[in-house]
Design a protein around this motif. Sequence first.
Motif, PDB file in Angstrom:
ATOM      1  N   VAL A 244      17.839   4.878   1.380  1.00 40.47           N
ATOM      2  CA  VAL A 244      17.575   5.849   0.634  1.00 40.47           C
ATOM      3  C   VAL A 244      16.526   5.053  -0.486  1.00 40.47           C
ATOM      4  O   VAL A 244      16.561   3.820  -0.860  1.00 40.47           O
ATOM      5  N   LEU A 245      15.552   5.535  -0.772  1.00 46.63           N
ATOM      6  CA  LEU A 245      14.491   5.077  -1.595  1.00 46.63           C
ATOM      7  C   LEU A 245      14.542   5.674  -3.081  1.00 46.63           C
ATOM      8  O   LEU A 245      14.915   6.796  -3.080  1.00 46.63           O
ATOM      9  N   GLN A 246      14.747   4.812  -3.952  1.00 50.92           N
ATOM     10  CA  GLN A 246      14.934   5.206  -5.269  1.00 50.92           C
ATOM     11  C   GLN A 246      13.870   4.555  -6.221  1.00 50.92           C
ATOM     12  O   GLN A 246      13.256   3.774  -5.847  1.00 50.92           O
ATOM     13  N   ARG A 247      13.849   5.229  -7.482  1.00 46.63           N
ATOM     14  CA  ARG A 247      12.641   4.731  -8.397  1.00 46.63           C
ATOM     15  C   ARG A 247      13.643   4.466  -9.681  1.00 46.63           C
ATOM     16  O   ARG A 247      14.041   5.220 -10.329  1.00 46.63           O
TER      17      ARG A 247
ATOM     18  N   ARG B 237       0.847  -1.152  -0.120  1.00 47.74           N
ATOM     19  CA  ARG B 237       0.010   0.011  -0.145  1.00 47.74           C
ATOM     20  C   ARG B 237       0.798   1.302  -0.035  1.00 47.74           C
ATOM     21  O   ARG B 237       0.631   2.223  -0.799  1.00 47.74           O
ATOM     22  N   LEU B 238       2.110   1.174   0.742  1.00 46.98           N
ATOM     23  CA  LEU B 238       2.966   2.279   0.676  1.00 46.98           C
ATOM     24  C   LEU B 238       3.265   2.641  -0.582  1.00 46.98           C
ATOM     25  O   LEU B 238       3.313   3.764  -1.178  1.00 46.98           O
ATOM     26  N   GLY B 239       3.724   1.572  -1.477  1.00 50.18           N
ATOM     27  CA  GLY B 239       4.399   1.704  -2.659  1.00 50.18           C
ATOM     28  C   GLY B 239       3.102   2.556  -3.617  1.00 50.18           C
ATOM     29  O   GLY B 239       3.403   3.317  -4.486  1.00 50.18           O
ATOM     30  N   LEU B 240       2.063   2.119  -3.522  1.00 48.92           N
ATOM     31  CA  LEU B 240       0.891   2.533  -4.189  1.00 48.92           C
ATOM     32  C   LEU B 240       0.640   4.062  -3.975  1.00 48.92           C
ATOM     33  O   LEU B 240       0.458   4.952  -4.731  1.00 48.92           O
ATOM     34  N   HIS B 241       0.688   4.336  -2.704  1.00 50.45           N
ATOM     35  CA  HIS B 241       0.466   5.618  -2.114  1.00 50.45           C
ATOM     36  C   HIS B 241       1.461   6.762  -2.534  1.00 50.45           C
ATOM     37  O   HIS B 241       1.268   7.267  -3.136  1.00 50.45           O
ATOM     38  N   LEU B 242       2.795   5.967  -2.475  1.00 57.69           N
ATOM     39  CA  LEU B 242       3.813   6.884  -2.928  1.00 57.69           C
ATOM     40  C   LEU B 242       3.893   7.337  -4.501  1.00 57.69           C
ATOM     41  O   LEU B 242       4.230   8.302  -5.116  1.00 57.69           O
ATOM     42  N   GLU B 243       3.338   6.324  -5.119  1.00 52.04           N
ATOM     43  CA  GLU B 243       3.223   6.606  -6.580  1.00 52.04           C
ATOM     44  C   GLU B 243       1.984   7.401  -6.625  1.00 52.04           C
ATOM     45  O   GLU B 243       2.222   8.459  -7.692  1.00 52.04           O
ATOM     46  N   ARG B 244       0.885   7.449  -6.118  1.00 50.48           N
ATOM     47  CA  ARG B 244      -0.254   8.142  -6.382  1.00 50.48           C
ATOM     48  C   ARG B 244       0.119   9.608  -6.153  1.00 50.48           C
ATOM     49  O   ARG B 244      -0.431  10.579  -6.920  1.00 50.48           O
ATOM     50  N   VAL B 245       0.864   9.674  -4.787  1.00 53.87           N
ATOM     51  CA  VAL B 245       0.923  11.373  -4.438  1.00 53.87           C
ATOM     52  C   VAL B 245       2.063  11.846  -5.462  1.00 53.87           C
ATOM     53  O   VAL B 245       2.279  13.002  -5.356  1.00 53.87           O
ATOM     54  N   GLY B 246       2.776  11.201  -6.286  1.00 55.23           N
ATOM     55  CA  GLY B 246       3.749  12.050  -7.286  1.00 55.23           C
ATOM     56  C   GLY B 246       5.225  11.747  -6.946  1.00 55.23           C
ATOM     57  O   GLY B 246       5.935  12.325  -7.516  1.00 55.23           O
ATOM     58  N   LEU B 247       5.613  10.881  -5.800  1.00 53.25           N
ATOM     59  CA  LEU B 247       6.985  10.800  -5.654  1.00 53.25           C
ATOM     60  C   LEU B 247       7.792   9.934  -6.817  1.00 53.25           C
ATOM     61  O   LEU B 247       8.636  10.400  -6.945  1.00 53.25           O
ATOM     62  N   ALA B 248       7.021   9.208  -7.417  1.00 56.70           N
ATOM     63  CA  ALA B 248       7.782   8.580  -8.614  1.00 56.70           C
ATOM     64  C   ALA B 248       8.028   9.409  -9.671  1.00 56.70           C
ATOM     65  O   ALA B 248       9.231   9.446 -10.242  1.00 56.70           O
ATOM     66  N   ASP B 249       7.034  10.273 -10.000  1.00 58.97           N
ATOM     67  CA  ASP B 249       7.270  11.265 -11.018  1.00 58.97           C
ATOM     68  C   ASP B 249       8.524  12.287 -10.733  1.00 58.97           C
ATOM     69  O   ASP B 249       9.416  12.520 -11.469  1.00 58.97           O
ATOM     70  N   LEU B 250       8.598  12.563  -9.480  1.00 60.97           N
ATOM     71  CA  LEU B 250       9.640  13.602  -8.900  1.00 60.97           C
ATOM     72  C   LEU B 250      11.022  12.662  -9.006  1.00 60.97           C
ATOM     73  O   LEU B 250      11.944  13.060  -9.826  1.00 60.97           O
ATOM     74  N   LEU B 251      10.932  11.599  -8.658  1.00 61.96           N
ATOM     75  CA  LEU B 251      12.500  10.688  -8.532  1.00 61.96           C
ATOM     76  C   LEU B 251      12.848  10.432 -10.162  1.00 61.96           C
ATOM     77  O   LEU B 251      14.081  10.488 -10.488  1.00 61.96           O
ATOM     78  N   CYS B 252      11.687   9.947 -10.828  1.00 66.18           N
ATOM     79  CA  CYS B 252      12.082   9.664 -12.441  1.00 66.18           C
ATOM     80  C   CYS B 252      12.585  10.671 -13.174  1.00 66.18           C
ATOM     81  O   CYS B 252      12.991  10.629 -14.213  1.00 66.18           O
TER      82      CYS B 252
ATOM     83  N   PRO C 273      19.181   7.362 -11.752  1.00 66.07           N
ATOM     84  CA  PRO C 273      19.196   6.542 -10.470  1.00 66.07           C
ATOM     85  C   PRO C 273      20.359   7.267  -9.717  1.00 66.07           C
ATOM     86  O   PRO C 273      20.032   7.490  -8.486  1.00 66.07           O
ATOM     87  N   ALA C 274      21.459   7.626 -10.458  1.00 66.96           N
ATOM     88  CA  ALA C 274      22.479   7.990  -9.459  1.00 66.96           C
ATOM     89  C   ALA C 274      22.306   9.427  -8.990  1.00 66.96           C
ATOM     90  O   ALA C 274      22.612   9.458  -7.765  1.00 66.96           O
ATOM     91  N   ALA C 275      21.577  10.227  -9.594  1.00 65.80           N
ATOM     92  CA  ALA C 275      21.188  11.474  -9.270  1.00 65.80           C
ATOM     93  C   ALA C 275      20.237  11.546  -8.163  1.00 65.80           C
ATOM     94  O   ALA C 275      20.166  12.779  -7.419  1.00 65.80           O
ATOM     95  N   GLN C 276      19.427  10.640  -8.174  1.00 71.83           N
ATOM     96  CA  GLN C 276      18.387  10.694  -7.252  1.00 71.83           C
ATOM     97  C   GLN C 276      18.752  10.620  -5.740  1.00 71.83           C
ATOM     98  O   GLN C 276      18.308  11.138  -4.828  1.00 71.83           O
ATOM     99  N   THR C 277      20.012  10.113  -5.521  1.00 68.26           N
ATOM    100  CA  THR C 277      20.728  10.121  -4.117  1.00 68.26           C
ATOM    101  C   THR C 277      21.495  11.547  -3.838  1.00 68.26           C
ATOM    102  O   THR C 277      21.802  11.788  -2.617  1.00 68.26           O
ATOM    103  N   SER C 278      21.585  12.539  -4.926  1.00 67.33           N
ATOM    104  CA  SER C 278      22.413  13.386  -4.774  1.00 67.33           C
ATOM    105  C   SER C 278      21.775  14.920  -4.846  1.00 67.33           C
ATOM    106  O   SER C 278      22.255  15.751  -4.484  1.00 67.33           O
ATOM    107  N   ALA C 279      20.826  14.698  -6.099  1.00 67.72           N
ATOM    108  CA  ALA C 279      20.372  15.848  -6.824  1.00 67.72           C
ATOM    109  C   ALA C 279      19.220  16.547  -6.134  1.00 67.72           C
ATOM    110  O   ALA C 279      18.860  17.875  -6.209  1.00 67.72           O
ATOM    111  N   LEU C 280      18.471  15.918  -5.348  1.00 60.90           N
ATOM    112  CA  LEU C 280      17.311  16.264  -4.426  1.00 60.90           C
ATOM    113  C   LEU C 280      17.500  17.394  -3.561  1.00 60.90           C
ATOM    114  O   LEU C 280      18.254  17.075  -2.523  1.00 60.90           O
ATOM    115  N   THR C 281      17.272  18.630  -3.791  1.00 62.11           N
ATOM    116  CA  THR C 281      17.504  19.549  -2.919  1.00 62.11           C
ATOM    117  C   THR C 281      16.176  20.117  -2.515  1.00 62.11           C
ATOM    118  O   THR C 281      15.178  20.051  -3.089  1.00 62.11           O
ATOM    119  N   ASP C 282      16.128  20.721  -1.380  1.00 60.44           N
ATOM    120  CA  ASP C 282      14.780  21.534  -0.888  1.00 60.44           C
ATOM    121  C   ASP C 282      14.274  22.171  -1.877  1.00 60.44           C
ATOM    122  O   ASP C 282      12.887  22.148  -1.968  1.00 60.44           O
TER     123      ASP C 282
END
Length: 366
Positions: A94-97, A9-24, A28-37
């Motif tokens: 760290v969670l990645q997509r 359910r968590l996986g589906l929720h993260l998808e629904r709220v748009g976290l997958a869109d942000l991470l994608c 993959p390498a930048a997902q752990t470093s490029a996300l700034t506030d």
Amino acid sequence: MPGHDPLERLGLHLERVGLADLLCSYTPAAQTSALTDSVIPPGLLPLVELFCLGREVPEADLDPVIVPALEDLTNAGFATRSGPRPTWSIRDLVLQRVHGLWLLAGRPSAQRTLYFGADSLALADRIPLVGGSALDLCSGPGFQSLWLASRGMRVTGCEINERAVHLCGVNARLNGVQDRVHPLRSDLYAELPEGSFDVVVANPPMVAVPPGIPYPFVGDGGPDGFGVILRIIEELPGRLAPRGNAYTLGVAAAGDELPLALDALRSEARRLGLRMRLTVTSEHGAGSGSTWDRAIAATSLSFEGSAVTQSSLEERTIQVSQGYADLGAHRVVFFFMAVAEEQHGSVGILDVRAEHPQNHQGWYAA
Ligand SMILES: C[S@@+](CC[C@H](N)C(=O)[O-])C[C@H]1O[C@@H](n2cnc3c(N)ncnc32)[C@H](O)[C@@H]1O
């Protein structure tokens, strides 16, 4: 029925709220470093802080629907809840997509024991979609297992690190493929019941590291890089189904011949009746204070917890270079290997080598 498991359910929720869109939006390498506030939409900030940035997040800032999943992560030893006004944190993960899959893995560092990297992705790119059963040796957090299961295969993942075995189970649930992934704590095949597989995949410790140089367990493939791979090959004949194939990769020490372990591979191929095809994608100079030697030296120092200063790096690089030179290695080569049964056994090399490739650390020939 999908969605009844809290982590699914968590996986589906993260998808629904748009976290997958942000991470994608990042590799993959930048997902752990490029996300700034500044790039994170305010509505996603608590989730990104918790799952991607390693920060503590007040429970009040989270959707209550994900709390049962956080409790499951706590029971598995991956999350903590603390304080009178409770906050959650997911310590070292760290969670990645990646390729449409959620993957929790260790935050990149030389001490990381829950590994995912460019090699994990490169290997997945090579696995054909054949259906049936698969064995993922050295499965770690389970990226190959998830990849195969998401394409309908039944997968057993063998992994020596118990925490990684649990994380593989967590990742399978996050992606809703828990019915098709069976994580097993096992030293390679040791605990695996009898049986054969249509596909065997292995991303084992596989970097050639000179003797006496401390190096992360997840990467240390012994002096020629084939320490674990040769153990895997030895038991392949009993584990490959008819017309089954095995896929692995490595960074081998090489001299004039490609690689140093070629004679050992040829004799195993003949003895076991296996056709081994190596595809060499790149090479880096080694044994002479090269950039590669320095990179191994820097990883070695960080792994030990030592400061990487100019002098410590010089000293460790000299040891690394001397170690490679003593082995007769003046380069390392990045390779993939496909293995299948063949009556008399053979080793073939497809050499598409690029020198010092800039991308993907050498897993592609450009
Ligand atoms: C480079 S990581 C690969 C992880 C994952 N398969 C991937 O590609 O992202 C190597 C993994 O092999 C595991 N390992 C090392 N020796 C092993 C052994 N003898 N049996 C099973 N797993 C082993 C390590 O704990 C580590 O998780």
